[in-house]
Design a protein around this motif. Structure first.
Motif, short mmCIF file in Angstrom:
data_model
loop_
_atom_site.label_atom_id
_atom_site.label_comp_id
_atom_site.label_asym_id
_atom_site.label_seq_id
_atom_site.Cartn_x
_atom_site.Cartn_y
_atom_site.Cartn_z
N THR A 255 40.17 48.05 34.32
CA THR A 255 40.46 49.68 34.67
C THR A 255 39.47 50.59 34.84
O THR A 255 39.19 50.96 35.69
N ALA A 256 38.55 50.33 33.58
CA ALA A 256 37.08 50.90 33.98
C ALA A 256 36.38 50.91 35.49
O ALA A 256 35.81 52.10 36.36
N THR A 257 36.22 49.78 35.92
CA THR A 257 35.36 49.61 37.04
C THR A 257 36.88 49.39 38.31
O THR A 257 35.88 49.76 39.65
N LEU A 258 38.16 49.05 37.84
CA LEU A 258 38.43 49.38 39.08
C LEU A 258 38.62 50.92 39.48
O LEU A 258 38.29 51.21 40.80
N GLY A 259 38.59 52.01 38.49
CA GLY A 259 38.42 52.98 39.41
C GLY A 259 37.46 53.72 40.18
O GLY A 259 37.62 54.36 41.02
N ALA A 260 35.93 53.13 39.39
CA ALA A 260 34.92 53.53 40.25
C ALA A 260 35.00 52.63 42.35
O ALA A 260 34.73 52.91 43.04
N LEU A 261 35.75 50.89 41.91
CA LEU A 261 36.12 50.40 43.21
C LEU A 261 36.86 50.94 43.98
O LEU A 261 36.75 51.65 45.18
N ALA A 262 37.99 51.77 43.47
CA ALA A 262 39.43 52.38 44.21
C ALA A 262 38.27 54.00 44.81
O ALA A 262 38.37 54.22 46.18
N PRO A 273 44.20 51.86 50.25
CA PRO A 273 45.68 51.77 49.07
C PRO A 273 45.62 52.96 48.65
O PRO A 273 44.02 53.14 48.07
N ARG A 274 46.25 53.11 47.72
CA ARG A 274 46.14 54.84 47.15
C ARG A 274 47.58 54.04 45.96
O ARG A 274 48.13 53.73 45.89
N TYR A 275 47.15 53.23 45.02
CA TYR A 275 47.30 52.78 43.58
C TYR A 275 47.11 53.36 42.91
O TYR A 275 45.65 53.73 42.60
N ALA A 276 47.47 54.04 41.72
CA ALA A 276 47.17 54.74 40.49
C ALA A 276 46.52 53.43 39.72
O ALA A 276 46.98 52.18 39.55
N VAL A 277 45.27 53.80 38.86
CA VAL A 277 44.45 53.35 38.32
C VAL A 277 45.68 52.84 36.70
O VAL A 277 45.17 54.35 36.04
N PRO A 278 45.47 52.19 36.01
CA PRO A 278 46.53 52.02 35.05
C PRO A 278 45.51 53.05 34.15
O PRO A 278 44.15 53.18 33.72
N GLU A 297 50.65 42.33 23.46
CA GLU A 297 50.15 41.55 24.22
C GLU A 297 50.55 41.35 25.57
O GLU A 297 50.07 41.55 26.18
N ASN A 298 51.90 41.24 25.38
CA ASN A 298 52.58 41.37 26.83
C ASN A 298 52.33 42.53 27.93
O ASN A 298 52.07 42.29 29.04
N ARG A 299 52.55 43.57 26.79
CA ARG A 299 52.65 44.69 28.00
C ARG A 299 50.78 45.00 28.13
O ARG A 299 50.89 44.98 29.93
N LEU A 300 50.31 44.13 27.99
CA LEU A 300 48.96 44.50 28.21
C LEU A 300 48.42 43.41 29.20
O LEU A 300 48.17 43.64 30.56
N ALA A 301 49.11 42.22 29.21
CA ALA A 301 49.42 41.42 30.56
C ALA A 301 49.62 41.96 31.83
O ALA A 301 49.28 41.73 33.26
N LEU A 302 51.17 43.29 31.85
CA LEU A 302 51.60 43.42 32.34
C LEU A 302 50.98 43.92 33.68
O LEU A 302 50.35 44.19 34.30
N VAL A 303 50.09 44.82 32.54
CA VAL A 303 49.29 45.70 33.01
C VAL A 303 47.96 44.89 33.82
O VAL A 303 47.64 45.38 35.47
N GLY A 304 47.63 43.82 33.23
CA GLY A 304 46.69 43.16 33.48
C GLY A 304 47.15 42.81 34.93
O GLY A 304 45.58 42.89 36.07
N ARG A 305 48.28 42.31 35.08
CA ARG A 305 49.05 42.44 36.70
C ARG A 305 48.22 42.68 37.38
O ARG A 305 48.55 42.40 38.59
N ALA A 306 49.28 44.39 37.06
CA ALA A 306 48.50 45.42 37.67
C ALA A 306 47.44 45.43 38.45
O ALA A 306 47.11 45.80 39.79
N VAL A 307 46.16 45.52 37.61
CA VAL A 307 45.23 45.76 37.86
C VAL A 307 44.50 44.72 38.81
O VAL A 307 43.51 45.36 39.70
#
Length: 389
Positions: A255-262, A273-278, A297-307
């Motif tokens: 998510t930190a890397t995604l923030g810099a990428l976004a 695109p304008r996606y929120a960084v989890p 762990e299931n919630r982490l997986a959901l967030v991981g798919r969003a990322v």
């Protein structure tokens, strides 16, 4: 068919053989050979005993009462038998290297799943000695419940087996986490040892202890089973905590890397695109129970798919911009090679395309049209050159 219910109707098998060596060290060849021989003999005898016990259980008045123990015993037997087959394959009639004997030690002492194929319950991670002891304990309890345990001539052997089992229980208790659970287990073991000592003293005075040893054996077998299962569950829970903690740390890094990428994408491409960084911290701290950890762990997986989705979208937008820039510069090199780069129309088209690409943010549609315009001018110029020639 009716159960015999008589001592000696199903001959008892001796406990599992003591395993040689330790994890990480190559087994001694002589000890490995002796252990394989003893383990194979024990497996054969134990299987015959299990088949006989299964028949006794099915012929009893309430066969359903014994189904769980029989199924567990068969599963444990199969787990040890599978490992014994792997050990024999590595042993290869003694044609083994030191590395092979180290792998044999890992098979003996490593903890692996005992789940039966298709089982829905969670597997226990047990070494061969642990699975053997647990199987001995389950069979002992099953024999007692079926009323098949022998007494009289085998009293001495039973006492010796109980003493060895109590030593194992003391070792298992020492591995329990400090607290009330360990204290209760220790008190239970001490109570069993005291009752056994009293039974031995009674036997030495000539008394009959057949009815006394049975309950001690059942309690000891049950306690040993509970301690082994509890230890396996704790190892599973520890592995789950470590895995979820690692997944959370990895997701936080992503998510930190995604923030810099976004941020880079939004500043570079107007149509980004304008996606929120989890925010991983929004999931809260790691829970301390297994069901809650699984849900976490299931919630982490959901967030991981969003990322992952956001990473692909931002990356695609940036790659599009980089591709347009690379295409423009490639056309520029071609124009220079043709000697047409300084022609007014081409120079003006290049400057306009480059300005559109260097703008922050760059408008992708406009930049694409201007790069295409430059390519068209270059193509027309090259065609003119060919016609003149």
């Amino acid at each position: 068919m009716t159960p015999t219910g008589a001592p000696g109707a199903v001959p008892a098998t001796l406990p599992a053989p003591v395993a040689p060596g330790r994890l990480g060290e190559a087994l001694d060849p002589a000890e490995a050979l002796a252990y394989l021989s003893a383990l194979g003999d024990w497996l054969g005898r134990r299987r015959a005993e299990l088949d006989a016990l299964d028949r006794e259980a099915l012929a009893s008045a309430e066969p359903a009462r014994f189904t769980g123990d029989v199924t567990l015993a068969m599963t444990l037997w199969q787990a040890v038998a599978d490992r014994e087959a792997q050990l024999r394959a590595l042993w290869d009639s003694g044609r083994t290297s030191r590395d092979d004997r180290e792998r044999m030690a890992a098979l003996v002492w490593g903890r692996r799943s005992t789940a039966a194929a298709g089982a829905t319950s969670s597997a226990l991670e047990l070494s061969v000695p642990e699975a053997g002891r647990l199987l001995d304990a389950v069979v002992g309890e099953l024999r007692e419940r079926l009323g098949l345990e022998e007494s009289g001539a085998q009293t001495t052997a039973r006492v010796a087996a109980l003493r060895a089992q109590l030593e194992r229980l003391r070792d298992q208790t020492a591995l329990e986490p400090a607290g009330a659970g360990r204290q209760r287990a220790g008190e239970h073991v001490a109570g069993l040892a005291s009752r056994l000592a009293a039974a031995v003293a009674k036997a030495e005075r000539g008394g009959d202890v057949g009815g006394v040893l049975g309950p001690i054996e059942v309690e000891a077998a049950t306690l040993e089973r509970d301690l082994i299962v509890g230890g396996a569950r704790r190892r599973e829970a520890g592995a789950l905590v470590a895995r979820v903690r690692q997944e959370r740390a990895e997701l936080a890094r992503r998510t930190a890397t995604l923030g810099a990428l976004a941020e880079r994408c939004v500043s570079t491409v107007a149509e980004a695109p304008r996606y929120a960084v989890p925010d991983v911290d929004g999931l809260g701290p790691l829970p301390n129970t297994a069901p809650a950890l699984v849900a976490y762990e299931n919630r982490l997986a959901l967030v991981g798919r969003a990322v992952t989705f956001a990473e692909e979208a931002y990356g695609r937008a940036l790659r599009g911009h980089d591709d347009r820039l690379a295409r423009l510069e490639g056309l520029r090199v071609k124009a220079e090679a043709l000697g047409r780069a300084t022609e007014p129309d081409l120079a003006r088209a290049y400057a306009m395309a480059r300005e559109a690409l260097d703008a922050r943010p760059s408008h992708a549609a406009l930049a694409e049209q201007l790069v295409t315009l430059y390519a068209t001018y270059l193509q027309a110029s090259a065609r003119t050159t060919t016609e003149v020639r």
